[in-house]
Design an enzyme around this catalytic site. Sequence first.
Site, PDB file in Angstrom:
ATOM      1  N   ARG A  65      -1.243  14.074  13.005  1.00  0.00           N
ATOM      2  CA  ARG A  65      -0.203  13.802  12.018  1.00  0.00           C
ATOM      3  C   ARG A  65       0.089  15.096  11.254  1.00  0.00           C
ATOM      4  NH1 ARG A  65      -1.937   8.194   9.125  1.00  0.00           N
ATOM      5  NH2 ARG A  65      -4.025   9.068   9.182  1.00  0.00           N
ATOM      6  N   PRO A  66       0.874  15.979  11.846  1.00  0.00           N
ATOM      7  CA  PRO A  66       1.127  17.286  11.242  1.00  0.00           C
ATOM      8  C   PRO A  66       1.970  17.176   9.976  1.00  0.00           C
ATOM      9  CG  PRO A  66       2.537  16.962  13.158  1.00  0.00           C
ATOM     10  CD  PRO A  66       1.574  15.808  13.133  1.00  0.00           C
TER      11      PRO A  66
ATOM     12  N   ASP B 123       4.164  19.701   9.187  1.00  0.00           N
ATOM     13  CA  ASP B 123       5.163  20.762   9.319  1.00  0.00           C
ATOM     14  C   ASP B 123       6.498  20.385   8.680  1.00  0.00           C
ATOM     15  OD1 ASP B 123       5.132  18.893  11.591  1.00  0.00           O
ATOM     16  OD2 ASP B 123       6.837  20.046  12.322  1.00  0.00           O
ATOM     17  N   GLN B 124       6.886  19.095   8.760  1.00  0.00           N
ATOM     18  CA  GLN B 124       8.163  18.686   8.166  1.00  0.00           C
ATOM     19  C   GLN B 124       8.114  18.739   6.638  1.00  0.00           C
ATOM     20  OE1 GLN B 124      11.022  17.990  10.212  1.00  0.00           O
ATOM     21  NE2 GLN B 124       9.525  19.016  11.521  1.00  0.00           N
TER      22      GLN B 124
ATOM     23  N   ASP C 212      -6.775   7.518   8.595  1.00  0.00           N
ATOM     24  CA  ASP C 212      -7.139   6.906   9.872  1.00  0.00           C
ATOM     25  C   ASP C 212      -7.048   7.906  11.018  1.00  0.00           C
ATOM     26  OD1 ASP C 212      -7.652   4.354   8.924  1.00  0.00           O
ATOM     27  OD2 ASP C 212      -5.558   3.749   9.061  1.00  0.00           O
TER      28      ASP C 212
ATOM     29  N   ARG D 287      -4.889   9.724   3.593  1.00  0.00           N
ATOM     30  CA  ARG D 287      -3.763  10.533   4.024  1.00  0.00           C
ATOM     31  C   ARG D 287      -2.780  10.802   2.886  1.00  0.00           C
ATOM     32  NH1 ARG D 287      -3.045  14.169   7.948  1.00  0.00           N
ATOM     33  NH2 ARG D 287      -0.850  14.423   8.456  1.00  0.00           N
TER      34      ARG D 287
ATOM     35  N   LYS E 167       0.834  -1.202   0.000  1.00  0.00           N
ATOM     36  CA  LYS E 167       0.000   0.000   0.000  1.00  0.00           C
ATOM     37  C   LYS E 167       0.868   1.251   0.000  1.00  0.00           C
ATOM     38  CE  LYS E 167      -2.740   2.838   3.106  1.00  0.00           C
ATOM     39  NZ  LYS E 167      -3.322   2.993   4.445  1.00  0.00           N
TER      40      LYS E 167
END
Length: 417
Positions: A122-123, A125-126, A117, A93, A22
């Site tokens: 789950r930011p 920013d990176q 999910d 996502r 996946k």
Amino acid sequence: MTSLLVHGQTRLSGCVPVGGSKYVALAAIPAALLADTPSTIENLPNISDVEVFAEILRQLGAKVEYTHQGWMTIDPSGLRNEVANQPLVKKMRASYYLLGAMLARFGEAQVALPGGDDIGPRPIDQHLKGFRALGSETAIEHGIVKVKARQLAGHTIYLDVLTVGATVNLMLAAVLSEGSTTIFNAYRGPFIVDLASFLNAMGARIFGAGTETIRIHGVKSLHGCRHAIIPDQSEAATLMVAAAMTRGDVLVTNTIPDHLDAIIAKLHEAGVDVTVSDDKIRVRNDSRVRPVNVKTLPLPGFFTDFQAPMSALLTTASGMSIITETIWDERFEHLNQMVKMGARVRIDGRTAIVEGVERLTGAEVTGTDLRAAAALTIAGMDAEGETLVNGFDHADRGYERLDLKFNSLGACIKRIE
């Protein structure tokens, strides 16, 4: 909502193949947009996330041929630089990989904040930090992530945390940048290696994938190619644990055993007989497993996707196990649900203390994410009586008809749409 009615106390036996990864599929599909000519991706899993991504690309003008037979051909020649369909984007996502691909292709991208999910924050920013290092302006306005650059230029990027998503997105953006890019503290999973192999077959110059440092020398253009993606290690682990929990004898085929060292080691520690031969793994068990302690870590450690099925197995171990989840905040919901089935569980933050019981009993439970839904199904096959697993449509996002694979091994599962 999709539910499964699972008849308990069934023993799995037989042979079952593992589908394509996946994680590679959802990175390779947007990667194909970077080429000037069509690409064909083989060994794709027939999952709902792949279907959604194919529809997003069609709505953006790409030609997508996908027949659910394990391959997809993507012709990006008609691609338009538009905002992707928001309802579709919010279904998964991995839609945020369009940011890196469209930024590299057009110099700008606009993508709605993604869904997926519900396993904790789950930011991104990176991702945005990396895009800025490559010369982009970034903003989030009205729920839309916007990135724009006059010219992407290679740069040194240090990721503050290990993140699959940011590593993939920055690889997609950097391959067509001017100069060289170095990503430090990159994620080291096998899906990163396979994505790099796909991009390199298209003409990219990526070195060090699978290590903490990835170096990318930008090229002017990419061409289409044909690429078969690797097997899905999370599906393989789920099938292996199901064999152990139902005290079965299952041969799992089309695997890469090196990608499953962590789960193999834990099953051995729990007293399960696991033997490896080429691309096959045989799992045999005829008694209650021993208790073991588990701590999730970034790959090559014990992968967080393995935690839900493994902790379900440990609810029937012959003693107390301690499970520590270091990656996601909300990945113990399946254990809360299993309390309805007689499991003895105490959860304290990111730690679960599981006191094994001799048997579980069937109940109505709900899977809140794809791994949780799979774990509850495994528990239902072992439990006494019938278990109704609601929310199995979550599992369909990441598993290719897992219920049919279990039935082929002797389970008795009825799907209720």
